[in-house]
Design a protein around this motif. Sequence first.
Motif, PDB file in Angstrom:
ATOM      1  N   UNK A  52      -3.015  10.977  17.821  1.00  0.00           N
ATOM      2  CA  UNK A  52      -2.843  11.316  19.236  1.00  0.00           C
ATOM      3  C   UNK A  52      -1.375  11.499  19.605  1.00  0.00           C
ATOM      4  N   UNK A  53      -0.487  10.710  18.977  1.00  0.00           N
ATOM      5  CA  UNK A  53       0.925  10.733  19.394  1.00  0.00           C
ATOM      6  C   UNK A  53       1.884  11.131  18.276  1.00  0.00           C
ATOM      7  N   UNK A  54       1.413  11.157  17.043  1.00  0.00           N
ATOM      8  CA  UNK A  54       2.290  11.539  15.921  1.00  0.00           C
ATOM      9  C   UNK A  54       3.222  10.438  15.448  1.00  0.00           C
ATOM     10  N   UNK A  55       3.027   9.227  15.951  1.00  0.00           N
ATOM     11  CA  UNK A  55       3.925   8.123  15.580  1.00  0.00           C
ATOM     12  C   UNK A  55       3.645   7.663  14.149  1.00  0.00           C
ATOM     13  N   UNK A  56       4.715   7.465  13.383  1.00  0.00           N
ATOM     14  CA  UNK A  56       4.580   6.993  12.001  1.00  0.00           C
ATOM     15  C   UNK A  56       4.683   5.470  12.010  1.00  0.00           C
ATOM     16  N   UNK A  57       3.662   4.825  11.503  1.00  0.00           N
ATOM     17  CA  UNK A  57       3.681   3.358  11.478  1.00  0.00           C
ATOM     18  C   UNK A  57       4.373   2.841  10.225  1.00  0.00           C
ATOM     19  N   UNK A  58       4.991   1.696  10.367  1.00  0.00           N
ATOM     20  CA  UNK A  58       5.664   1.075   9.224  1.00  0.00           C
ATOM     21  C   UNK A  58       4.597   0.354   8.384  1.00  0.00           C
ATOM     22  N   UNK A  59       3.782   1.163   7.696  1.00  0.00           N
ATOM     23  CA  UNK A  59       2.657   0.551   6.973  1.00  0.00           C
ATOM     24  C   UNK A  59       3.142  -0.321   5.810  1.00  0.00           C
ATOM     25  N   UNK A  60       4.295   0.014   5.272  1.00  0.00           N
ATOM     26  CA  UNK A  60       4.796  -0.801   4.154  1.00  0.00           C
ATOM     27  C   UNK A  60       5.023  -2.249   4.622  1.00  0.00           C
TER      28      UNK A  60
ATOM     29  N   UNK B 104      10.909  20.691  33.498  1.00  0.00           N
ATOM     30  CA  UNK B 104      10.799  19.704  34.574  1.00  0.00           C
ATOM     31  C   UNK B 104       9.340  19.314  34.794  1.00  0.00           C
ATOM     32  N   UNK B 105       9.098  18.031  34.951  1.00  0.00           N
ATOM     33  CA  UNK B 105       7.739  17.565  35.234  1.00  0.00           C
ATOM     34  C   UNK B 105       6.898  17.384  33.979  1.00  0.00           C
ATOM     35  N   UNK B 106       7.488  17.643  32.806  1.00  0.00           N
ATOM     36  CA  UNK B 106       6.744  17.435  31.553  1.00  0.00           C
ATOM     37  C   UNK B 106       7.124  16.070  30.979  1.00  0.00           C
ATOM     38  N   UNK B 107       6.081  15.278  30.691  1.00  0.00           N
ATOM     39  CA  UNK B 107       6.355  13.942  30.179  1.00  0.00           C
ATOM     40  C   UNK B 107       5.697  13.778  28.809  1.00  0.00           C
ATOM     41  N   UNK B 108       6.520  13.498  27.805  1.00  0.00           N
ATOM     42  CA  UNK B 108       5.986  13.273  26.456  1.00  0.00           C
ATOM     43  C   UNK B 108       5.436  11.857  26.374  1.00  0.00           C
ATOM     44  N   UNK B 109       4.226  11.733  25.830  1.00  0.00           N
ATOM     45  CA  UNK B 109       3.624  10.410  25.633  1.00  0.00           C
ATOM     46  C   UNK B 109       3.816  10.054  24.159  1.00  0.00           C
ATOM     47  N   UNK B 110       4.449   8.906  23.920  1.00  0.00           N
ATOM     48  CA  UNK B 110       4.740   8.537  22.530  1.00  0.00           C
ATOM     49  C   UNK B 110       6.126   9.022  22.171  1.00  0.00           C
TER      50      UNK B 110
ATOM     51  N   UNK C 203       3.608  16.073  15.707  1.00  0.00           N
ATOM     52  CA  UNK C 203       2.703  16.061  16.864  1.00  0.00           C
ATOM     53  C   UNK C 203       3.514  15.776  18.123  1.00  0.00           C
ATOM     54  N   UNK C 204       3.233  16.567  19.189  1.00  0.00           N
ATOM     55  CA  UNK C 204       3.787  16.209  20.501  1.00  0.00           C
ATOM     56  C   UNK C 204       2.634  16.174  21.494  1.00  0.00           C
ATOM     57  N   UNK C 205       2.481  15.038  22.150  1.00  0.00           N
ATOM     58  CA  UNK C 205       1.475  14.854  23.180  1.00  0.00           C
ATOM     59  C   UNK C 205       2.209  14.790  24.508  1.00  0.00           C
TER      60      UNK C 205
ATOM     61  N   UNK D 155      -5.954  11.547  29.281  1.00  0.00           N
ATOM     62  CA  UNK D 155      -5.751  12.322  28.054  1.00  0.00           C
ATOM     63  C   UNK D 155      -4.387  12.981  28.084  1.00  0.00           C
ATOM     64  N   UNK D 156      -4.155  13.838  27.109  1.00  0.00           N
ATOM     65  CA  UNK D 156      -2.880  14.570  27.052  1.00  0.00           C
ATOM     66  C   UNK D 156      -3.159  15.994  26.563  1.00  0.00           C
ATOM     67  N   UNK D 157      -2.106  16.782  26.579  1.00  0.00           N
ATOM     68  CA  UNK D 157      -2.118  18.078  25.891  1.00  0.00           C
ATOM     69  C   UNK D 157      -1.389  17.801  24.569  1.00  0.00           C
ATOM     70  N   UNK D 158      -2.010  18.197  23.456  1.00  0.00           N
ATOM     71  CA  UNK D 158      -1.381  17.889  22.164  1.00  0.00           C
ATOM     72  C   UNK D 158      -1.114  19.167  21.377  1.00  0.00           C
ATOM     73  N   UNK D 159       0.143  19.339  20.999  1.00  0.00           N
ATOM     74  CA  UNK D 159       0.483  20.436  20.084  1.00  0.00           C
ATOM     75  C   UNK D 159       0.797  19.792  18.741  1.00  0.00           C
TER      76      UNK D 159
END
Length: 406
Positions: free
Chosen positions: A176-184, A320-326, A334-336, A376-380
């Motif tokens: 949903x957000x493209x965030x990479x988790x520190x799985x190690x 203007x008025x665009x807010x990135x989530x994450x 990914x950009x949401x 929800x979000x718009x996700x590219x």
Amino acid sequence: MSLDIQKIRNDFPILSRQVYKKPLIYFDNGATTQKPQVVLDEEIKIYTQENSNIHRGVHYLSEQLTQRYEDARKVVQKFVNAPYDHEVIFTSGTTESINTIAFSYGEKYVNEGDEIIISTLEHHANIVPWQVLCERKKAVLKVIPINESGELILDEYEKMISPKTKMVSVNHVSNALGIVNDVKRIIEIAHQNDVPVLVDGAQSVQHGKVDVQELDCDFFVFSGHKVYGPNGIGVIYGKEKWLNEMPPFMTGGEMIKKVTFEKTTFNELPFKFEAGTPNYVAAIGLATAIDYIQDVGIENIIEYEKELLDYATQKLESIEGLKIVGTAEKKISVISFNLDNIHHYDAGMVIDKMGIAVRTGHHCAEPLMQRFNIEGTIRASFSFYNTKEEIDKLCEAIITVKQMFG
Ligand code: PMP
């Protein structure tokens, strides 16, 4: 930058089509990636020249195709650097992979009062199977919280883990957000407590190098269709020490050693977990897709996709008025985002009419949306076949949306 993007785009027939009489701009790669011609050709070749059920006949076609299926397993083994090919199990996709592990591991190791840890960032496919297991076994589901930028709060995770914890299951990259988790780090902490970890790699294998031995994860799962391969194929990598102990998930043909009406004994790995006729065409197609992306070069993909993400982030942020989530620092492809006072569905519909495919909605991560108090979000979501010019077109489309609804 060492990639010839136009040449790459020519490998993907769908990218030259039009939508609403406009050139298709495909930014829904998180949902599924497009297929290069080599993968399509391989599937046609199998059906027209080689088709036969595998592992069964002693005839020529069956033997040849069985070999190719087992070779495909070895390609996947090398791709994720698994120690043994029998630790690679073919499934229909990430969803089936996680369900298989949740059921089978849960059957053997989870009891009343035990705990399973997942995270706020999970896709429904890595929530619901564990929830159902917890209901069945009267176990407890615990959830690692996130901060405002979407990062997992690992201090909280460390406090959460206890002798009752039986499994930690987290994604490598959030769809949903493209965030990479520190799985190690997550795995290190779990292993200090003798707890195994499942890594949902549905959004990571197509964007970077995965080495299951380096991560030391106990299970790693992904889908073929998100890594330029066919639909209907997925993978479980699992350490043999677990897979040998776990009971089968599905039963039937091929997964048995001997059947009598009184008792059945089960086959060895990997067949114990591959009941019925597997999707051998898609498995070989997946191996072809892996060969393809290795030809493009994983390092090149990482470098170019980072360039695209940085470019898109900078351009979108300036609207203007665009807010990135994450907004976490470590992100992939990914950009949401949301637009002030404009519903994401309305925006998505207008963007679609310009031939641009983005995803709108909760992205199968409803609890994550609830955490941010949004619907929800718009996700590219980007691939190495996308271009900066396409990102410019997306920005123009967003400006049009703002003019229409603003
Ligand atoms: N996990 C993640 C992180 C995903 O992105 C997805 C697909 N969006 C899944 C699991 C489920 O994958 P599939 O639908 O291919 O089974």
